[in-house]
Design an enzyme around this catalytic site. Structure first.
Site, PDB file in Angstrom:
ATOM      1  N   GLU A 125       0.968  -1.397   0.091  1.00  0.00           N
ATOM      2  CA  GLU A 125       0.107   0.085  -0.157  1.00  0.00           C
ATOM      3  C   GLU A 125       1.045   1.305  -0.037  1.00  0.00           C
ATOM      4  O   GLU A 125       2.057   1.285   0.469  1.00  0.00           O
ATOM      5  CB  GLU A 125      -0.838   0.136   1.317  1.00  0.00           C
ATOM      6  N   TYR A 156       4.787  -4.044  -8.366  1.00  0.00           N
ATOM      7  CA  TYR A 156       3.517  -4.657  -8.978  1.00  0.00           C
ATOM      8  C   TYR A 156       3.940  -5.554 -10.238  1.00  0.00           C
ATOM      9  O   TYR A 156       3.165  -6.141 -10.456  1.00  0.00           O
ATOM     10  CB  TYR A 156       2.604  -3.722  -9.089  1.00  0.00           C
ATOM     11  N   ASN A 188     -12.663   2.172  -6.685  1.00  0.00           N
ATOM     12  CA  ASN A 188     -12.965   3.187  -5.351  1.00  0.00           C
ATOM     13  C   ASN A 188     -12.684   4.563  -6.029  1.00  0.00           C
ATOM     14  O   ASN A 188     -11.918   5.232  -6.170  1.00  0.00           O
ATOM     15  CB  ASN A 188     -11.699   3.006  -4.425  1.00  0.00           C
ATOM     16  N   ARG A 195      -7.503  12.139  -9.137  1.00  0.00           N
ATOM     17  CA  ARG A 195      -7.685  11.428 -10.565  1.00  0.00           C
ATOM     18  C   ARG A 195      -8.916  11.686 -10.877  1.00  0.00           C
ATOM     19  O   ARG A 195      -9.558  11.655 -11.970  1.00  0.00           O
ATOM     20  CB  ARG A 195      -7.325   9.947 -10.278  1.00  0.00           C
ATOM     21  N   TYR A 234      -5.350   3.441 -21.858  1.00  0.00           N
ATOM     22  CA  TYR A 234      -5.915   3.132 -20.468  1.00  0.00           C
ATOM     23  C   TYR A 234      -5.376   4.301 -19.600  1.00  0.00           C
ATOM     24  O   TYR A 234      -4.377   4.469 -19.171  1.00  0.00           O
ATOM     25  CB  TYR A 234      -5.387   1.810 -20.175  1.00  0.00           C
ATOM     26  N   ASN A 239      -4.576   5.720  -6.965  1.00  0.00           N
ATOM     27  CA  ASN A 239      -5.375   6.316  -5.900  1.00  0.00           C
ATOM     28  C   ASN A 239      -4.551   7.384  -5.052  1.00  0.00           C
ATOM     29  O   ASN A 239      -5.388   8.250  -4.507  1.00  0.00           O
ATOM     30  CB  ASN A 239      -6.064   5.193  -5.006  1.00  0.00           C
ATOM     31  N   TYR A 245       4.971   4.487  -6.436  1.00  0.00           N
ATOM     32  CA  TYR A 245       3.831   3.823  -6.420  1.00  0.00           C
ATOM     33  C   TYR A 245       3.072   3.619  -7.794  1.00  0.00           C
ATOM     34  O   TYR A 245       2.427   4.709  -8.370  1.00  0.00           O
ATOM     35  CB  TYR A 245       2.693   4.760  -5.345  1.00  0.00           C
ATOM     36  N   GLU A 248      -0.515  -2.254 -10.502  1.00  0.00           N
ATOM     37  CA  GLU A 248      -1.004  -3.198 -11.594  1.00  0.00           C
ATOM     38  C   GLU A 248      -1.739  -2.628 -12.664  1.00  0.00           C
ATOM     39  O   GLU A 248      -1.807  -3.209 -13.725  1.00  0.00           O
ATOM     40  CB  GLU A 248      -1.626  -4.425 -10.948  1.00  0.00           C
TER      41      GLU A 248
END
Ligand SMILES: *[C@@H]1O[C@H](CO)[C@@H](O)[C@H](O)[C@H]1NC(C)=O
Ligand SMILES: *[C@@H]1O[C@H](CO)[C@@H](O)[C@H](O)[C@H]1NC(C)=O
Ligand SMILES: *[C@@H]1O[C@H](CO)[C@@H](O)[C@H](O)[C@H]1NC(C)=O
Length: 353
Positions: A125, A156, A188, A195, A234, A239, A245, A248
């Protein structure tokens, strides 16, 4: 001084072992005819590293039977166990942060730690979701996370060099049936996320197809693949924005499925540290979201330029690191790089670095 000499001794020893192992392999047929015992004894004498999983992350236990690290992941001399009775033999004991901060698990501070044993703190996380780490001060010797400055980095995903031989072109790697301009999968949805702000603006410039729990359009493994492969771009929007960070969403949803990632996350340099600079589009590359939208619209129409974002595919395959066993096995090859003595007195400070 101590440390350096110790390392050189280790290095020399491993080189000697490798050479020995190599010659044994070449001599194998003749050795087999002779007595097998001496050869086998030497081969087996390489020290194993034992990693004890104190409890499985998210209670998702996996089989560690056989010699998992070597058989499944090609990591030799690494024994993964999950029975707590192995505590006194373990070189490493791993604790997943989530279990500790939600109170379901406790550190076995009442047990006498063997002197050489190291405790490993692990989490995938971002700091925003790791809770208060103050209570763990002074207990851990190693950190294991996606961070590049962790003792054991478990990203990841990653690019693995691959030789495809000749005859393939970039087009061979681009899914054929592109029909949506930009796609986003979000489970989420939080109006306060950066974002969300970017998405709200972007959808006024270009069409964005949204999927996932947040909009009640859940995708399973199969439909995720078939849906995203039809998208030119994509939206790989993290988050939280924090150092290294990159999840995936980038490695799997975009790279592996075959859509060009438009990233919102750490600065461009951090993506460039793990992927070619012309393989993704960074939201920060543009002065405004309007410019980003217009750029994507034009790029999708320019076949050749769009294809250039897939150039990396001729040299690499994207791989997901998704099995906790493989992550834990990755502790073993790092052993010789560890300081003889290290304790994390302030994990929070390490996270903020
Ligand atoms: C290391 O582990 C392997 C697999 O469990 C075992 O066969 C081998 O004997 C072990 N080597 C040592 C030196 O303990
Ligand atoms: C095997 O390892 C032990 C300690 O790890 C060492 O004392 C012994 O000499 C080694 N044997 C051989 C044949 O290398
Ligand atoms: C690991 O941390 C403990 C403190 O919790 C310390 O006593 C021990 O010496 C450390 N071990 C190593 C190998 O760094």
């Amino acid at each position: 001084m101590d440390f350096c000499c110790h390392r050189w001794t280790l290095l020399a020893a491993s080189l000697a072992c490798l050479t020995l192992f190599g010659s044994l392999l070449t001599m194998w047929p003749s050795l087999r005819k002779m007595s097998q015992r001496p050869a086998l004894q030497v081969i087996n004498n390489i020290t194993n590293t034992t990693v004890l999983v104190w409890y499985w992350p998210f209670a998702s236990s996996s089989s560690v039977g056989g010699n998992v690290c070597s058989e499944m992941f090609g990591i030799p001399n690494c024994i993964l166990v999950d029975d707590r009775s192995s505590f006194s033999q373990a070189d490493f004991v791993v604790f997943h942060n989530r279990g500790l901060i939600n109170g379901q698990q406790r550190l076995p501070v009442h047990l006498t730690r063997p002197q050489k044993q190291r405790w490993v703190w692990t989490s995938l996380e971002s700091p925003a979701h790791n809770g208060n780490l103050k209570p763990f001060a002074g207990h851990f010797n190693c950190t294991m996370s996606y961070r590049l400055n962790a003792d054991i980095t478990i990203p990841y995903g990653m690019l693995v060099p691959q030789d495809f031989g000749t005859g393939l072109t970039v087009e061979d790697f681009i899914p054929k049936d592109k029909s949506s301009l930009a796609c986003w999968v979000v489970s989420n949805y939080d109006p306060h996320h950066k974002r969300t702000e970017v998405y709200n603006k972007l959808k006024t410039i270009i069409p964005v197809d949204v999927y996932g729990g947040a909009v009640n359009k859940r995708l399973n493994d199969k439909t995720l693949r078939s849906t995203i492969s039809r998208c030119y771009f994509y939206l790989s929007f993290e988050n939280s924005i924090s150092t290294d960070y990159i999840t995936e969403k980038f490695w799997y949803n975009a790279f592996m499925i075959g859509a060009v990632p438009v990233v919102l996350g750490p600065p461009r340099e951090q993506y460039e540290a793990v992927a070619p600079k012309d393989s993704f589009i960074h939201v920060d590359d543009f002065r405004s979201i309007e410019e980003l939208g217009e750029f994507l619209r034009k790029l999708a129409k320019d076949k050749q330029r769009y294809a250039s974002y897939f150039n990396w595919r001729l040299k690499y395959t994207a791989k997901r690191l998704a099995d906790w066993r493989e992550r834990f096995c990755r502790i073993c090859p790092k052993v010789s790089s560890f300081q003889t003595q290290k304790v994390y007195d302030d994990l929070d400070a390490w996270e903020r670095k």
